[in-house]
Design a protein around this motif. Structure first.
Motif, PDB file in Angstrom:
ATOM      1  N   PRO A 233       0.837  -1.208   0.000  1.00 50.77           N
ATOM      2  CA  PRO A 233       0.000   0.000   0.000  1.00 50.77           C
ATOM      3  C   PRO A 233       0.868   1.252   0.000  1.00 50.77           C
ATOM      4  O   PRO A 233       1.983   1.257   0.530  1.00 50.77           O
ATOM      5  CB  PRO A 233      -0.796  -0.124   1.305  1.00 50.77           C
ATOM      6  CG  PRO A 233      -0.735  -1.571   1.666  1.00 50.77           C
ATOM      7  CD  PRO A 233       0.602  -2.058   1.173  1.00 50.77           C
TER       8      PRO A 233
ATOM      9  N   ASP B 268      -3.514   0.727  -4.476  1.00 55.58           N
ATOM     10  CA  ASP B 268      -2.698  -0.055  -3.547  1.00 55.58           C
ATOM     11  C   ASP B 268      -2.464  -1.473  -4.058  1.00 55.58           C
ATOM     12  O   ASP B 268      -1.404  -2.061  -3.820  1.00 55.58           O
ATOM     13  CB  ASP B 268      -3.376  -0.121  -2.176  1.00 55.58           C
ATOM     14  CG  ASP B 268      -3.152   1.132  -1.339  1.00 55.58           C
ATOM     15  OD1 ASP B 268      -2.255   1.927  -1.681  1.00 55.58           O
ATOM     16  OD2 ASP B 268      -3.877   1.319  -0.345  1.00 55.58           O
ATOM     17  N   HIS B 269      -3.447  -2.032  -4.751  1.00 56.54           N
ATOM     18  CA  HIS B 269      -3.352  -3.406  -5.237  1.00 56.54           C
ATOM     19  C   HIS B 269      -2.761  -3.506  -6.641  1.00 56.54           C
ATOM     20  O   HIS B 269      -2.696  -4.598  -7.219  1.00 56.54           O
ATOM     21  CB  HIS B 269      -4.733  -4.068  -5.202  1.00 56.54           C
ATOM     22  CG  HIS B 269      -5.210  -4.389  -3.819  1.00 56.54           C
ATOM     23  ND1 HIS B 269      -5.988  -3.514  -3.070  1.00 56.54           N
ATOM     24  CD2 HIS B 269      -5.000  -5.471  -3.028  1.00 56.54           C
ATOM     25  CE1 HIS B 269      -6.248  -4.056  -1.888  1.00 56.54           C
ATOM     26  NE2 HIS B 269      -5.658  -5.242  -1.835  1.00 56.54           N
TER      27      HIS B 269
ATOM     28  N   ARG C  61      -4.733  12.286   4.726  1.00 53.68           N
ATOM     29  CA  ARG C  61      -3.719  11.243   4.819  1.00 53.68           C
ATOM     30  C   ARG C  61      -2.304  11.814   4.857  1.00 53.68           C
ATOM     31  O   ARG C  61      -1.320  11.070   4.807  1.00 53.68           O
ATOM     32  CB  ARG C  61      -3.853  10.255   3.666  1.00 53.68           C
ATOM     33  CG  ARG C  61      -5.182   9.516   3.667  1.00 53.68           C
ATOM     34  CD  ARG C  61      -5.214   8.393   2.643  1.00 53.68           C
ATOM     35  NE  ARG C  61      -6.521   7.764   2.580  1.00 53.68           N
ATOM     36  CZ  ARG C  61      -6.769   6.616   1.951  1.00 53.68           C
ATOM     37  NH1 ARG C  61      -5.785   5.973   1.334  1.00 53.68           N
ATOM     38  NH2 ARG C  61      -7.992   6.112   1.926  1.00 53.68           N
TER      39      ARG C  61
ATOM     40  N   GLN D 163      -7.853   2.176  -3.018  1.00 53.39           N
ATOM     41  CA  GLN D 163      -7.652   0.756  -2.718  1.00 53.39           C
ATOM     42  C   GLN D 163      -7.146   0.011  -3.941  1.00 53.39           C
ATOM     43  O   GLN D 163      -6.247  -0.846  -3.854  1.00 53.39           O
ATOM     44  CB  GLN D 163      -8.964   0.141  -2.227  1.00 53.39           C
ATOM     45  CG  GLN D 163      -9.394   0.595  -0.846  1.00 53.39           C
ATOM     46  CD  GLN D 163     -10.724  -0.020  -0.425  1.00 53.39           C
ATOM     47  OE1 GLN D 163     -11.145  -1.046  -0.941  1.00 53.39           O
ATOM     48  NE2 GLN D 163     -11.394   0.624   0.513  1.00 53.39           N
ATOM     49  N   ALA D 164      -7.723   0.329  -5.106  1.00 52.93           N
ATOM     50  CA  ALA D 164      -7.280  -0.323  -6.339  1.00 52.93           C
ATOM     51  C   ALA D 164      -5.832   0.029  -6.657  1.00 52.93           C
ATOM     52  O   ALA D 164      -5.063  -0.817  -7.142  1.00 52.93           O
ATOM     53  CB  ALA D 164      -8.193   0.089  -7.502  1.00 52.93           C
TER      54      ALA D 164
ATOM     55  N   ASP E 100     -12.293   6.459  -2.412  1.00 54.53           N
ATOM     56  CA  ASP E 100     -11.801   5.372  -1.557  1.00 54.53           C
ATOM     57  C   ASP E 100     -11.566   4.096  -2.368  1.00 54.53           C
ATOM     58  O   ASP E 100     -10.544   3.415  -2.192  1.00 54.53           O
ATOM     59  CB  ASP E 100     -12.801   5.095  -0.431  1.00 54.53           C
ATOM     60  CG  ASP E 100     -12.844   6.212   0.602  1.00 54.53           C
ATOM     61  OD1 ASP E 100     -11.901   7.028   0.635  1.00 54.53           O
ATOM     62  OD2 ASP E 100     -13.828   6.274   1.369  1.00 54.53           O
ATOM     63  N   ALA E 101     -12.491   3.774  -3.264  1.00 56.84           N
ATOM     64  CA  ALA E 101     -12.347   2.570  -4.084  1.00 56.84           C
ATOM     65  C   ALA E 101     -11.126   2.672  -4.993  1.00 56.84           C
ATOM     66  O   ALA E 101     -10.393   1.690  -5.194  1.00 56.84           O
ATOM     67  CB  ALA E 101     -13.613   2.348  -4.906  1.00 56.84           C
TER      68      ALA E 101
END
Length: 269
Positions: free
Chosen positions: A3, A224-225, A31, A221-222, A217-218
């Motif tokens: 991440p 990070d992956h 953040r 997260q994507a 947010d989605a």
């Protein structure tokens, strides 16, 4: 893939004064990221920069620019460099749409749409990549749309530009994923912003609107992956499969029925 840690990074966000861009600005400032905020409205950007700096203890710079103008995107990057700031992450969010019968819409407005939705994305991506590659890390998020997944009658230019953004982003994802730079295309569906009001399509049958914060947010997260693209929301992902299962002419008719301008529905097929 690990991440990302946003604290003390420098992130450039275009279209930062409203909608999804504004949600990115608030989320990333919370953040710990320092921000380069880009939009046309200098007054709104200055207010936002002060607010985020005071609330989160970060640095935020307002870089007002009209990215529809040739060279403006490259100029924004040059201004950031003059401040001694190099974007660690670029979020190409700025964009707009036109709605109506193609021949009836202003050609100049539609060419501006192409310039902002496509050319500015290319210019800024080209400007930031050399430093990211030299550093061995970085990220680019390009905000496309579910409009990228099929043509849009009555929003023909918008759909075509977002298809470009998706294709361009996925190509860069493949080019740079082994060189430390993440590239992500975000394909939100209808989002709870002023988008449809501004474009003059508030009456379009686009279904339930997702919040801008949920989209942001989605997408993070994507990123990070290490994903190449994301379509936020289960319903949007299901709709994205329809063009693969139904004949293209059927899909075109469905979309046309959703987006046909109501004021001229009786005059045009």
């Amino acid at each position: 893939m690990r991440p990302l840690n946003y604290r003390n990074t420098t992130i450039m966000v275009t279209g930062a004064s409203s909608g999804i861009g504004l949600a990115y600005a608030h989320t990333l400032a919370a953040r710990g990221a320092n921000l380069l905020l880009v939009a046309r409205s200098e007054d709104k950007l200055n207010v936002l920069a002060r607010e985020l700096a005071q609330r989160h203890g970060i640095r935020a710079h307002a870089l007002a620019a009209d990215l529809t103008e040739a060279g403006a995107a490259t100029g924004v990057h040059a201004r950031a460099s003059a401040l001694g700031l190099r974007p660690d992450i670029l979020i190409n969010n700025a964009g707009f749409a036109t709605h109506g019968h193609f021949e009836a819409l202003s050609l100049e407005r539609q060419l501006d749409e192409i310039a902002l939705n496509c050319r500015a994305v290319v210019e800024l991506s080209h400007a930031v990549l050399p430093a990211m590659l030299q550093q061995g890390e970085g990220a680019i998020i390009n905000v496309a749309s579910t409009a990228a997944l099929q043509p849009l009658p009555y929003m023909a230019i918008y759909g075509a530009t977002k298809a470009f953004v998706l294709s361009f982003s996925e190509a860069l994802w493949q080019e740079y994923r082994t060189r430390g730079v993440r590239v992500l295309a975000v394909c939100p569906g209808a989002t709870d912003t002023a988008f449809f009001d501004v474009v003059g399509a508030a009456e379009a049958g686009v279904g339930t609107r997702m919040s801008a914060d949920t989209v942001v947010d989605a997408s993070l997260q994507a990123l990070d992956h290490g994903r190449s693209h994301i379509v936020p929301g289960g319903a949007n992902r299901m709709l994205g499969w329809l063009p693969r299962m139904l004949p293209r002419q059927t899909i075109l008719q469905i979309v046309a029925n959703m987006l046909r301008p109501r004021s001229t529905a009786s005059r045009y097929p």
